[in-house]
Design a protein around this motif. Structure first.
Motif, PDB file in Angstrom:
ATOM      1  N   ALA A  65       0.833  -1.205   0.000  1.00 37.72           N
ATOM      2  CA  ALA A  65       0.000   0.000   0.000  1.00 37.72           C
ATOM      3  C   ALA A  65       0.866   1.252   0.000  1.00 37.72           C
ATOM      4  CB  ALA A  65      -0.922   0.006   1.215  1.00 37.72           C
ATOM      5  N   THR A  66       0.395   2.258  -0.687  1.00 36.11           N
ATOM      6  CA  THR A  66       1.126   3.527  -0.722  1.00 36.11           C
ATOM      7  C   THR A  66       1.063   4.191   0.648  1.00 36.11           C
ATOM      8  OG1 THR A  66      -0.828   4.832  -1.314  1.00 36.11           O
ATOM      9  CG2 THR A  66       0.481   3.883  -3.147  1.00 36.11           C
ATOM     10  N   SER A  67       1.962   5.107   0.880  1.00 35.78           N
ATOM     11  CA  SER A  67       1.957   5.824   2.153  1.00 35.78           C
ATOM     12  C   SER A  67       0.670   6.635   2.315  1.00 35.78           C
ATOM     13  CB  SER A  67       3.200   6.707   2.277  1.00 35.78           C
ATOM     14  OG  SER A  67       3.325   7.542   1.153  1.00 35.78           O
ATOM     15  N   LEU A  71      -1.952   6.284   5.423  1.00 39.68           N
ATOM     16  CA  LEU A  71      -2.414   7.418   6.231  1.00 39.68           C
ATOM     17  C   LEU A  71      -3.940   7.479   6.239  1.00 39.68           C
ATOM     18  CD1 LEU A  71      -1.761   9.979   7.909  1.00 39.68           C
ATOM     19  CD2 LEU A  71      -1.800  11.243   5.743  1.00 39.68           C
ATOM     20  N   LYS A  72      -4.547   7.262   5.092  1.00 40.80           N
ATOM     21  CA  LYS A  72      -6.006   7.265   5.024  1.00 40.80           C
ATOM     22  C   LYS A  72      -6.591   6.151   5.894  1.00 40.80           C
ATOM     23  CE  LYS A  72      -7.672   7.882   0.835  1.00 40.80           C
ATOM     24  NZ  LYS A  72      -7.786   7.852  -0.649  1.00 40.80           N
ATOM     25  N   ARG A 118       4.079  10.547  11.435  1.00 40.63           N
ATOM     26  CA  ARG A 118       4.860   9.500  10.758  1.00 40.63           C
ATOM     27  C   ARG A 118       4.294   9.248   9.366  1.00 40.63           C
ATOM     28  NH1 ARG A 118       3.435   4.621  10.634  1.00 40.63           N
ATOM     29  NH2 ARG A 118       2.250   4.645  12.566  1.00 40.63           N
ATOM     30  N   GLY A 119       2.974   9.186   9.254  1.00 33.99           N
ATOM     31  CA  GLY A 119       2.332   8.971   7.955  1.00 33.99           C
ATOM     32  C   GLY A 119       2.574  10.116   6.993  1.00 33.99           C
ATOM     33  N   VAL A 120       2.496  11.342   7.497  1.00 37.28           N
ATOM     34  CA  VAL A 120       2.740  12.523   6.661  1.00 37.28           C
ATOM     35  C   VAL A 120       4.185  12.522   6.165  1.00 37.28           C
ATOM     36  CG1 VAL A 120       2.930  15.053   6.706  1.00 37.28           C
ATOM     37  CG2 VAL A 120       0.903  13.920   7.666  1.00 37.28           C
ATOM     38  N   ILE A 123       4.714  10.080   3.370  1.00 32.21           N
ATOM     39  CA  ILE A 123       4.214  10.609   2.100  1.00 32.21           C
ATOM     40  C   ILE A 123       5.247  11.557   1.496  1.00 32.21           C
ATOM     41  CG2 ILE A 123       2.462  12.107   1.066  1.00 32.21           C
ATOM     42  CD1 ILE A 123       0.459  10.793   3.065  1.00 32.21           C
ATOM     43  N   GLY A 124       5.813  12.428   2.319  1.00 36.32           N
ATOM     44  CA  GLY A 124       6.872  13.327   1.843  1.00 36.32           C
ATOM     45  C   GLY A 124       8.082  12.559   1.352  1.00 36.32           C
ATOM     46  N   ASP A 125       8.454  11.496   2.070  1.00 35.63           N
ATOM     47  CA  ASP A 125       9.591  10.667   1.655  1.00 35.63           C
ATOM     48  C   ASP A 125       9.330   9.990   0.306  1.00 35.63           C
ATOM     49  OD1 ASP A 125      10.877  11.382   3.993  1.00 35.63           O
ATOM     50  OD2 ASP A 125      10.487   9.455   5.021  1.00 35.63           O
TER      51      ASP A 125
END
Length: 180
Positions: A65-67, A71-72, A118-120, A123-125
């Motif tokens: 799953a994508t970051s 997060l969602k 951590r989730g945010v 996503i940035g990474d």
């Protein structure tokens, strides 16, 4: 917790808890010096439960799953916990307001805040830009958004748009816009 699931936190007292668990009130007083200390303990437990629900929801995502999807999923766990346990959820924010406790006090908002941050950052990474100036601002926006939507739903729980699924869809849509 059973008492909270049946009534708002305003109905909690050390005597009420003693009656619920079948002990004499002095037994509860030996555990907590006063009602505020007891509420703080319960609030800390509820914050951890909320963070655990978010982590469990994220863990149910596929490893691939994508970051953003992870997060969602966390925020779906946030909304589900809040809607399934309204008295516990309302205690979290009511306790902060009523006692003047600051959200950065150890053990209160931190487990939830750290999880979203951590989730945010993930996503940035992954190279996805976000509308906020920095990860901390994005984290605060996301928590504020989810909390605000849940709080509105608690005001009118029978409104058709205030189902957990509708609130999750709203929060997910807003998160997608933040990371567009």
């Amino acid at each position: 917790m059973r008492l909270l699931d049946r009534a708002p936190a305003s109905g909690l007292s050390l005597r009420t808890i003693a009656r619920e668990v079948g002990v004499a009130p002095p037994s509860v007083y030996s555990q907590f010096p006063d009602a505020r200390a007891m509420l703080e303990f319960v609030a800390r437990e509820c914050w951890q439960q909320l963070a655990d629900a978010m982590g469990l929801a994220e863990d149910q995502c596929a490893e691939s799953a994508t970051s953003l999807k992870r997060l969602k999923a966390q925020l779906a766990g946030f909304v589900s916990y809040a809607m399934e346990r309204p008295s516990r959820y309302q205690l979290l924010f009511g306790f902060l307001v009523d006692t003047g406790a600051l959200p950065d006090e150890p053990g209160l908002l931190q487990p939830v805040y750290r999880s979203v941050l951590r989730g945010v950052r993930a996503i940035g990474d992954d190279g996805m830009p976000f509308a906020a100036d920095d990860p901390i601002t994005a984290t605060l926006q996301i928590i504020s958004l989810a909390h605000g939507r849940v709080a509105l739903a608690h005001l009118a729980p029978r409104h058709p748009g205030n189902t957990p699924a509708a609130i999750i869809a709203f929060v997910h849509s807003a998160i997608e816009r933040l990371f567009d």
